[in-house]
Design a protein around this motif. Structure first.
Motif, PDB file in Angstrom:
ATOM      1  N   LEU A 273      99.464  74.618  71.097  1.00 16.49           N
ATOM      2  CA  LEU A 273      99.287  73.975  69.787  1.00 16.49           C
ATOM      3  C   LEU A 273      99.834  72.612  69.968  1.00 16.49           C
ATOM      4  O   LEU A 273      98.925  71.913  69.128  1.00 16.49           O
ATOM      5  CB  LEU A 273      99.910  74.883  68.868  1.00 16.49           C
ATOM      6  CG  LEU A 273      99.577  76.436  68.557  1.00 16.49           C
ATOM      7  CD1 LEU A 273     100.546  77.318  67.936  1.00 16.49           C
ATOM      8  CD2 LEU A 273      98.286  76.470  68.103  1.00 16.49           C
ATOM      9  N   ALA A 274     100.720  72.330  70.231  1.00 17.66           N
ATOM     10  CA  ALA A 274     101.268  70.612  70.166  1.00 17.66           C
ATOM     11  C   ALA A 274     100.008  69.886  70.922  1.00 17.66           C
ATOM     12  O   ALA A 274      99.908  68.637  70.552  1.00 17.66           O
ATOM     13  CB  ALA A 274     102.588  70.699  70.766  1.00 17.66           C
ATOM     14  N   ARG A 275      99.592  70.400  71.822  1.00 19.47           N
ATOM     15  CA  ARG A 275      98.644  69.416  72.818  1.00 19.47           C
ATOM     16  C   ARG A 275      97.259  69.382  71.980  1.00 19.47           C
ATOM     17  O   ARG A 275      96.500  68.424  72.065  1.00 19.47           O
ATOM     18  CB  ARG A 275      98.311  70.046  73.900  1.00 19.47           C
ATOM     19  CG  ARG A 275      99.452  69.794  75.361  1.00 19.47           C
ATOM     20  CD  ARG A 275      98.970  69.938  76.406  1.00 19.47           C
ATOM     21  NE  ARG A 275      98.343  71.301  76.751  1.00 19.47           N
ATOM     22  CZ  ARG A 275      99.073  72.370  77.103  1.00 19.47           C
ATOM     23  NH1 ARG A 275     100.417  72.606  77.299  1.00 19.47           N
ATOM     24  NH2 ARG A 275      98.258  73.855  76.987  1.00 19.47           N
ATOM     25  N   LEU A 276      96.868  70.508  71.233  1.00 17.63           N
ATOM     26  CA  LEU A 276      95.718  70.659  70.660  1.00 17.63           C
ATOM     27  C   LEU A 276      95.479  69.473  69.831  1.00 17.63           C
ATOM     28  O   LEU A 276      94.242  69.008  69.928  1.00 17.63           O
ATOM     29  CB  LEU A 276      95.693  72.000  69.947  1.00 17.63           C
ATOM     30  CG  LEU A 276      94.258  72.137  69.334  1.00 17.63           C
ATOM     31  CD1 LEU A 276      93.265  72.202  70.349  1.00 17.63           C
ATOM     32  CD2 LEU A 276      94.396  73.568  68.605  1.00 17.63           C
ATOM     33  N   THR A 277      96.101  68.765  68.998  1.00 16.50           N
ATOM     34  CA  THR A 277      95.977  67.919  68.075  1.00 16.50           C
ATOM     35  C   THR A 277      95.575  66.392  68.853  1.00 16.50           C
ATOM     36  O   THR A 277      95.095  65.468  68.122  1.00 16.50           O
ATOM     37  CB  THR A 277      97.082  67.642  66.927  1.00 16.50           C
ATOM     38  OG1 THR A 277      98.182  67.412  67.684  1.00 16.50           O
ATOM     39  CG2 THR A 277      96.935  68.886  66.202  1.00 16.50           C
ATOM     40  N   GLN A 278      95.917  66.403  70.023  1.00 21.18           N
ATOM     41  CA  GLN A 278      95.715  65.126  71.057  1.00 21.18           C
ATOM     42  C   GLN A 278      94.449  65.336  71.778  1.00 21.18           C
ATOM     43  O   GLN A 278      94.216  64.436  72.574  1.00 21.18           O
ATOM     44  CB  GLN A 278      96.959  64.844  71.853  1.00 21.18           C
ATOM     45  CG  GLN A 278      98.120  64.583  70.952  1.00 21.18           C
ATOM     46  CD  GLN A 278      97.799  63.521  69.813  1.00 21.18           C
ATOM     47  OE1 GLN A 278      97.475  62.519  70.134  1.00 21.18           O
ATOM     48  NE2 GLN A 278      98.497  63.732  68.502  1.00 21.18           N
ATOM     49  N   ALA A 279      94.028  66.740  71.875  1.00 22.34           N
ATOM     50  CA  ALA A 279      92.931  67.032  72.817  1.00 22.34           C
ATOM     51  C   ALA A 279      91.491  66.458  72.190  1.00 22.34           C
ATOM     52  O   ALA A 279      91.278  65.962  71.229  1.00 22.34           O
ATOM     53  CB  ALA A 279      92.903  68.372  72.822  1.00 22.34           C
ATOM     54  N   GLN A 280      90.489  66.222  73.408  1.00 19.25           N
ATOM     55  CA  GLN A 280      89.306  65.524  72.842  1.00 19.25           C
ATOM     56  C   GLN A 280      88.432  66.702  72.334  1.00 19.25           C
ATOM     57  O   GLN A 280      88.456  67.763  72.399  1.00 19.25           O
ATOM     58  CB  GLN A 280      88.684  65.344  74.280  1.00 19.25           C
ATOM     59  CG  GLN A 280      89.469  64.118  74.949  1.00 19.25           C
ATOM     60  CD  GLN A 280      89.263  62.660  74.182  1.00 19.25           C
ATOM     61  OE1 GLN A 280      88.210  62.360  73.839  1.00 19.25           O
ATOM     62  NE2 GLN A 280      90.390  62.015  74.035  1.00 19.25           N
ATOM     63  N   PRO A 281      87.457  66.236  71.363  1.00 22.64           N
ATOM     64  CA  PRO A 281      86.566  67.054  70.785  1.00 22.64           C
ATOM     65  C   PRO A 281      85.398  67.299  72.019  1.00 22.64           C
ATOM     66  O   PRO A 281      85.156  66.628  72.853  1.00 22.64           O
ATOM     67  CB  PRO A 281      85.973  66.129  69.747  1.00 22.64           C
ATOM     68  CG  PRO A 281      86.199  64.926  70.149  1.00 22.64           C
ATOM     69  CD  PRO A 281      87.395  64.916  71.053  1.00 22.64           C
ATOM     70  N   PRO A 282      84.788  68.538  71.471  1.00 27.57           N
ATOM     71  CA  PRO A 282      83.523  68.733  72.658  1.00 27.57           C
ATOM     72  C   PRO A 282      82.661  67.514  73.040  1.00 27.57           C
ATOM     73  O   PRO A 282      82.035  67.419  73.904  1.00 27.57           O
ATOM     74  CB  PRO A 282      82.847  69.734  71.830  1.00 27.57           C
ATOM     75  CG  PRO A 282      83.675  70.496  71.074  1.00 27.57           C
ATOM     76  CD  PRO A 282      84.887  69.489  70.511  1.00 27.57           C
ATOM     77  N   SER A 283      82.322  66.861  72.018  1.00 27.39           N
ATOM     78  CA  SER A 283      81.577  65.650  72.213  1.00 27.39           C
ATOM     79  C   SER A 283      81.988  64.525  73.417  1.00 27.39           C
ATOM     80  O   SER A 283      81.213  64.018  73.857  1.00 27.39           O
ATOM     81  CB  SER A 283      80.982  64.932  71.040  1.00 27.39           C
ATOM     82  OG  SER A 283      82.447  64.309  70.413  1.00 27.39           O
ATOM     83  N   ALA A 284      83.229  64.649  73.588  1.00 26.97           N
ATOM     84  CA  ALA A 284      83.697  63.849  74.913  1.00 26.97           C
ATOM     85  C   ALA A 284      83.158  64.303  76.113  1.00 26.97           C
ATOM     86  O   ALA A 284      83.259  63.670  77.039  1.00 26.97           O
ATOM     87  CB  ALA A 284      85.144  63.768  74.771  1.00 26.97           C
ATOM     88  N   ALA A 285      82.658  65.624  76.224  1.00 27.43           N
ATOM     89  CA  ALA A 285      82.020  65.930  77.504  1.00 27.43           C
ATOM     90  C   ALA A 285      80.624  65.452  77.712  1.00 27.43           C
ATOM     91  O   ALA A 285      80.170  65.564  78.779  1.00 27.43           O
ATOM     92  CB  ALA A 285      82.046  67.464  77.372  1.00 27.43           C
TER      93      ALA A 285
END
Length: 404
Positions: free
Chosen positions: A358-370
């Motif tokens: 959960l802590a990592r999630l808010t710093q994760a890339q959105p799907p469009s980054a793929a």
């Protein structure tokens, strides 16, 4: 001279969960918005279909619901009658509706022969009447061995070979082929059209959003879909917030209409003791909450996946593995393609793992980054194909041309 107006009939067998209903509704709404004079009628066993809003020229027929027991057998959802009687009533309503409605296209969602073969008589009747018969499949069905056994038991292949004209797969072959590993004749494979995933948008007429404690602050949306099999996921998230081992954004948890009442009550009571958790039972319009969320935690069902792609949200998927591996396969493919993070339910209830995720999630890339092209073209492909079918039949040319 009267101009025949186009009609599509859509069959959705399921009485439990939201996936089939929401997928069929999304397709129907897209088609009537883009094709003048088209009407769409949905046959559904969902007990909550009346909770949803429908566009003009979209309506539904509610057939008696059934529910699948843990032993694999079905029983009537509401009627206190024999299961075979319930199935006979369903089959009769389906066939009679199809005869009277006389659709130009009959779209069957996921189950080629319907629940316990209930749609076979309708397929045969409409085939003889010249209706275009289409099977719509999710991007992922199940693991090949399980799907092979299921389709053999249900004698699906003759329907695929001799009744259906087309098979639409609501996904992208580069991500997953739901029929890979099955012995499917080339004549059936030639009927397949990969549409891409089905884009979701904010509803035109939005219901007022339920106020919650976070004001305009960012939050994580936690959605177990229908909720009937999402208790472990919700419990796991709540444990992470109760433990306070990481600084986390507030969370909005939408429990779903099919979660057991006792579980809902327990989750609400736990949430009341936490200042940064808000719980909702159910909303038929989850899109506004998705649009506002900073990130999403979900189980990996088809609709949730389409939603996080559409609203481009960093996502943590916690897929179920029973009774199907569908969600786990989809989640793994999403992770491999950089579209979402995955936390296997096998690790439940490890609080440290959930807190870290959960802590990592808010710093994760959105799907469009793929940077994967064409993922969300499904509704456009379906609309274009429907127009081609109607054009070939010479139906309502003026209405179709008006939409270019």
């Amino acid at each position: 001279m009267l101009i025949k107006k186009p009609k599509i009939l859509i069959y959705s067998h399921d009485s439990f969960g939201l996936g089939h209903l929401r997928r069929c509704r999304a397709i129907a709404h897209s088609l009537v918005a883009d094709i003048g004079d088209l009407s769409a009628l949905i046959l559904s066993g969902s007990p909550i279909i009346g909770n949803f809003d429908f566009r003009a020229r979209v309506d539904f027929v509610r057939i008696p619901g059934v529910i699948k027991l843990r032993n694999g057998e079905y029983t009537s959802l509401s009627l206190h009658i024999d299961t075979e009687q319930t199935l006979a009533i369903r089959a009769s309503i389906i066939e009679h509706t199809a005869k009277v409605y006389a659709p130009d296209i009959f779209l069957v969602d996921k189950e080629p022969t319907g629940l316990r073969g209930e749609v076979l008589p309708t397929l045969e009747t409409l085939k003889a009447a010249g209706t275009r018969l289409v099977l719509g499949l999710r991007d992922v069905m199940d693991d090949p061995e399980t799907l092979r056994e299921e389709w053999e038991r249900k004698n699906v292949l003759p329907a695929l070979e001799h009744l259906y004209d087309e098979i639409w797969i609501y996904g992208q072959s580069s991500i997953h082929d739901p029929l890979d590993g099955l012995d499917i004749p080339q004549s059936v494979l030639d009927k397949i059209l990969y549409t891409g995933y089905l884009r979701r948008d904010l509803p035109r007429a939005q219901r007022p959003m339920e106020p919650f404690a976070f004001s305009e602050d960012p939050f994580i949306l936690v959605t177990p879909g229908g909720g009937g099999d999402g208790e472990e996921m919700v419990d796991w998230v709540l444990r992470a917030y109760e433990a306070r081992r990481k600084a986390l954004l507030p969370a909005l948890i939408v429990l779903g209409p099919f979660m057991a009442p006792e579980a809902q009550a327990q989750f609400r009571a736990r949430a009341e003791a936490l200042h940064d958790i808000h719980v909702m039972d159910f909303t038929p319009q989850i899109e506004p909450y998705l649009a506002r969320a900073a990130a999403v935690v979900g189980m990996g069902g088809y609709n949730t996946f389409c939603e996080v792609l559409s609203f481009d949200k960093p996502t943590l998927l916690i897929p179920r593995i029973e009774p199907r591996r569908e969600q786990a396969i989809r989640a793994n493919r999403a992770s491999e393609n950089g579209l979402a993070d995955v936390l296997p339910i096998d690790f439940y209830p490890d609080i440290d793992l959930m807190s870290d995720a959960l802590a990592r999630l808010t710093q994760a890339q959105p799907p469009s980054a793929a940077r994967l092209d064409g993922l969300l073209g499904g509704l456009d492909v379906i609309r274009n194909r429907v127009c081609e079918i109607l054009d070939a039949e010479g139906i309502s040319q003026q209405a179709l041309k008006a939409h270019g």
